[in-house]
Design an enzyme around this catalytic site. Sequence first.
Site, short mmCIF file in Angstrom:
data_model
loop_
_atom_site.label_atom_id
_atom_site.label_comp_id
_atom_site.label_asym_id
_atom_site.label_seq_id
_atom_site.Cartn_x
_atom_site.Cartn_y
_atom_site.Cartn_z
N ASN A 16 0.81 -1.23 0.00
CA ASN A 16 0.00 0.00 0.00
C ASN A 16 0.85 1.27 0.00
O ASN A 16 0.50 2.25 -0.67
CB ASN A 16 -1.02 -0.02 1.13
CG ASN A 16 -0.40 -0.07 2.50
OD1 ASN A 16 0.69 -0.62 2.68
ND2 ASN A 16 -1.05 0.51 3.47
N GLU A 38 3.88 -4.60 12.27
CA GLU A 38 2.85 -3.57 12.07
C GLU A 38 1.78 -4.22 11.21
O GLU A 38 2.01 -4.52 10.04
CB GLU A 38 3.45 -2.34 11.42
CG GLU A 38 4.45 -1.66 12.36
CD GLU A 38 5.10 -0.41 11.81
OE1 GLU A 38 5.04 -0.19 10.59
OE2 GLU A 38 5.68 0.32 12.61
N CYS A 91 -3.25 1.57 6.34
CA CYS A 91 -3.61 0.81 7.54
C CYS A 91 -4.30 1.68 8.58
O CYS A 91 -5.02 1.18 9.43
CB CYS A 91 -2.37 0.18 8.13
SG CYS A 91 -1.08 1.39 8.45
N GLU A 135 7.56 1.11 16.52
CA GLU A 135 8.63 1.69 15.71
C GLU A 135 8.50 3.19 15.79
O GLU A 135 7.61 3.72 16.45
CB GLU A 135 8.55 1.15 14.28
CG GLU A 135 8.78 -0.37 14.28
CD GLU A 135 8.82 -1.02 12.91
OE1 GLU A 135 8.64 -0.34 11.89
OE2 GLU A 135 9.03 -2.24 12.86
P1 NAD Z 1 0.25 -9.31 3.25
O1 NAD Z 1 0.39 -9.79 4.66
O2 NAD Z 1 -0.55 -10.12 2.32
O3 NAD Z 1 1.70 -9.19 2.58
C1 NAD Z 1 2.71 -8.38 3.13
C2 NAD Z 1 4.06 -8.95 2.74
O4 NAD Z 1 4.21 -10.22 3.35
C3 NAD Z 1 4.24 -9.14 1.25
O5 NAD Z 1 5.57 -8.79 0.92
C4 NAD Z 1 4.00 -10.64 1.08
O6 NAD Z 1 4.63 -11.20 -0.03
C5 NAD Z 1 4.58 -11.17 2.37
N1 NAD Z 1 4.06 -12.48 2.78
C6 NAD Z 1 2.82 -12.98 2.55
N2 NAD Z 1 2.74 -14.23 3.07
C7 NAD Z 1 3.93 -14.51 3.63
C8 NAD Z 1 4.46 -15.65 4.33
N3 NAD Z 1 3.74 -16.73 4.55
N4 NAD Z 1 5.73 -15.57 4.79
C9 NAD Z 1 6.47 -14.46 4.58
N5 NAD Z 1 6.04 -13.37 3.92
C10 NAD Z 1 4.78 -13.39 3.46
O7 NAD Z 1 -0.27 -7.82 3.35
P2 NAD Z 1 -0.62 -6.84 2.13
O8 NAD Z 1 -1.90 -7.28 1.53
O9 NAD Z 1 0.58 -6.66 1.29
O10 NAD Z 1 -0.84 -5.46 2.91
C11 NAD Z 1 -2.07 -5.06 3.43
C12 NAD Z 1 -2.09 -5.32 4.93
O11 NAD Z 1 -1.02 -4.63 5.55
C13 NAD Z 1 -3.35 -4.80 5.59
O12 NAD Z 1 -3.79 -5.73 6.54
C14 NAD Z 1 -2.88 -3.53 6.29
O13 NAD Z 1 -3.64 -3.12 7.39
C15 NAD Z 1 -1.50 -3.92 6.68
N6 NAD Z 1 -0.67 -2.73 6.91
C16 NAD Z 1 -0.34 -2.40 8.20
C17 NAD Z 1 0.41 -1.25 8.45
C18 NAD Z 1 0.79 -0.84 9.85
O14 NAD Z 1 1.64 0.03 9.97
N7 NAD Z 1 0.19 -1.40 10.88
C19 NAD Z 1 0.83 -0.47 7.37
C20 NAD Z 1 0.47 -0.84 6.08
C21 NAD Z 1 -0.28 -1.98 5.86
#
Ligand code: NAD
Length: 477
Positions: free
Chosen positions: A156, A255, A289, A458
Amino acid sequence: MSSSVLVRHYVGGVFDASGDPFPLVDPVRGRPTGEVPAASAELVDRAVRAAREALAGPWGSWAPADRARVLHRIADGIEERFEEFVAAECADTGKPHELAAGVDIPRAAANFRAYADRPAGRSEQSWHTETPDGRGALNYTVRKPLGVVAVISPWNLPLLLLTWKVAPALAMGNTVVAKPSELTPRTACLLAEVAAAAGLPPGVLNLVHGKGADAAGQWLTEHPGVDAVAFTGESATGTTIMRAAAARLAPVSFELGGKNAGLVFADADLEQAVAGTLRSAFTHSGQVCLCTERLYVERPVFDEFAARLAEGARKLEGYGPMISAAHRDKVLGHLARAAADGEVLAGGGAPHFGDDRDGGFWVEPTVLAGLPEDHPAVREEIFGPVVHLAPFDTEAEALTLANAGPYGLAATVWTGDLARAHRVAPALDVGIAWVNTWNLRDLRTPFGGVKASGIGREGGDHSLDFFSEPMNVCVKL
Ligand code: NAD
């Protein structure tokens, strides 16, 4: 917007496009615009080994001031190639130019600057000395890097969230293997080029591309040579990664997702609250997020607020698409169920443009009402341009509603009563509460979530603490 960035891994100082490629798709029109090479397990292993070797190389003996100089040069490099970064970020995410140019890319450079100088003041190798303890001993604390850190980031805010972890990790002397989201890899490649040109030694920052499960993400988090994992993404992915890290007791900083509440009290400046909620619900089409997805409005102003917010949502222009077809379908699925069970005050479906954007992954800014609190659209993170409104009668009820559910990332309070603001904000079960504003960030403040929204904090010294180990040395005098 197009981008000519070639997606390549960067391992041990060498760019490499090996691995079976999968397509990169433009979310605006739904067309392929490039390819991502999927790293093999062997390449991931090579990246971790390169990072380990770099720790033992010159980087390991650089003083904080030397690291600060190179981090500033990386920030300079991002600014010098600003338009390329903006174009790459827009091509991957489909986000409006002003978001990438006004927030994401400047913030990525700011992340490097913010962390460049911070360790020198606070976390110099021997950062504080305690006086002899009366038993003839002198104690001091040495702060050491954790070692090889895996950084895994979402789609995102691709460069902003990647640099938010890479910069403090490097500032504290760690080496990094980063895996950006498979949907948005381009700006990470530009960052690797900038880091190389800035004089970061080979192996200090490595980049591998690929998906998560059964791919680069999983192989990286399960690698015995990775000393810590810093991850931003979905809560469910956090659980999987924590399990992988638990096998070798590696520390994690997470996060994660949110289902953020907003509270609008009848004493609030309604115009400000409506404008603020349009931002907090619909920035980047709700794919931040911190976005508000549940809004509780005090009953006397509910109808007026709902009408004004719905009108504002209908008039919104210049918003962007969802990141992918799968994500668009997930959001539209929520909207179909919500329309059957409640009221749709604005939006509710996919817009029709009558041009090639109709092949893209769009969802209209949507305002819902009338759903029960246990409805999936009110409980689950949608991560789209969707906000649900519900009325409340008392401050206590508002707090109970806001604090319900599995997440605890951020909340927003709209009120004209100072005492109420200070009573309500700290009583919210979240990591960040904003009063009469949203997403106003000072990079020194703690950032993170409670409950299913994260582990650890963080920001500022909190990041430096995570990316280092304090060690006690006791000398008998
Ligand atoms: P996601 O968890 O699907 O993927 C995030 C990353 O993790 C990607 O690089 C993905 O390839 C990797 N990943 C996926 N499965 C994995 C596994 N089994 N092992 C290791 N790595 C793996 O999330 P997304 O769809 O990319 O992002 C959206 C989510 O992120 C939403 O839930 C959002 O709320 C959250 N988010 C949180 C914050 C925060 O600061 N709290 C900030 C931005 C986004």
